[in-house]
Write a protein that holds these residues in place. Sequence first.
Motif, short mmCIF file in Angstrom:
data_model
loop_
_atom_site.label_atom_id
_atom_site.label_comp_id
_atom_site.label_asym_id
_atom_site.label_seq_id
_atom_site.Cartn_x
_atom_site.Cartn_y
_atom_site.Cartn_z
N LEU A 85 0.86 -1.17 0.00
CA LEU A 85 0.07 0.09 -0.02
C LEU A 85 0.93 1.28 -0.08
N PHE A 86 0.71 2.35 -0.86
CA PHE A 86 1.25 3.61 -0.78
C PHE A 86 0.34 4.54 -0.30
N GLY A 87 1.26 5.68 0.02
CA GLY A 87 0.25 7.01 0.41
C GLY A 87 -0.56 6.85 1.36
N ARG A 88 -1.87 7.48 1.18
CA ARG A 88 -2.85 7.72 2.29
C ARG A 88 -3.44 6.29 2.58
N GLN B 110 -3.99 4.93 6.07
CA GLN B 110 -5.14 4.41 6.67
C GLN B 110 -5.21 3.24 7.31
N ALA B 111 -4.56 2.12 6.34
CA ALA B 111 -4.31 0.77 7.15
C ALA B 111 -3.54 0.54 8.19
N GLY B 112 -2.50 1.36 8.30
CA GLY B 112 -1.58 1.26 9.30
C GLY B 112 -0.50 0.19 9.07
N TRP B 113 -0.56 -0.28 7.81
CA TRP B 113 0.53 -1.11 7.37
C TRP B 113 0.94 -0.68 5.78
N ARG B 114 2.14 -1.15 5.49
CA ARG B 114 2.59 -1.01 4.06
C ARG B 114 2.84 -2.15 3.24
N ARG C 44 1.99 -6.56 3.32
CA ARG C 44 1.50 -7.71 4.13
C ARG C 44 1.37 -8.96 3.09
N ALA C 45 0.95 -10.03 3.55
CA ALA C 45 0.84 -11.03 2.75
C ALA C 45 -0.65 -11.61 3.01
N PHE C 46 -1.29 -12.12 1.94
CA PHE C 46 -2.36 -12.68 1.86
C PHE C 46 -2.56 -13.98 1.18
N THR D 163 1.38 -17.48 -5.99
CA THR D 163 2.04 -17.29 -4.40
C THR D 163 3.25 -16.36 -4.65
N ALA D 164 3.71 -16.02 -5.83
CA ALA D 164 5.00 -15.29 -6.03
C ALA D 164 4.51 -13.67 -6.54
N THR D 165 3.27 -13.55 -6.54
CA THR D 165 2.55 -12.11 -7.34
C THR D 165 2.72 -11.24 -6.37
N GLU D 166 3.15 -9.87 -6.52
CA GLU D 166 3.06 -8.69 -5.85
C GLU D 166 1.68 -7.71 -6.27
N VAL D 167 1.08 -7.47 -5.33
CA VAL D 167 0.05 -6.48 -5.72
C VAL D 167 0.23 -5.16 -5.07
N ALA D 168 0.30 -4.11 -5.88
CA ALA D 168 0.44 -2.61 -5.37
C ALA D 168 -0.93 -2.11 -5.48
#
Length: 79
Positions: free
Chosen positions: A6-9, A13-17, A19-21, A66-71
């Motif tokens: 997660l970036f910026g606001r 808002q989340a309190g984390w930048r 995380r893994a799901f 499992t190797a995917t990065e989502v921004a």
Amino acid sequence: MVRVLLFGRLADQAGWRDRAFEATSLAVLRGLIANDDPELGEALSGPGVQVAVDKTLMRGEATLTTATEVAFLPPMSGG
């Protein structure tokens, strides 16, 4: 595990930048995030928020591995 950034606001808002799901698609991922934090889930679906999967901007659905990065990128502002 899918790595979510997660970036910026959105990160503020989340309190984390970072995380893994466990998710197999963007729809599943969005559902997991919204289930965990409904306000963040709503923010991620807001106008101007863009999604990059493995550093490529996406529109619509995408399959995740499992190797995917989502921004999730907040709307750009400025001039």
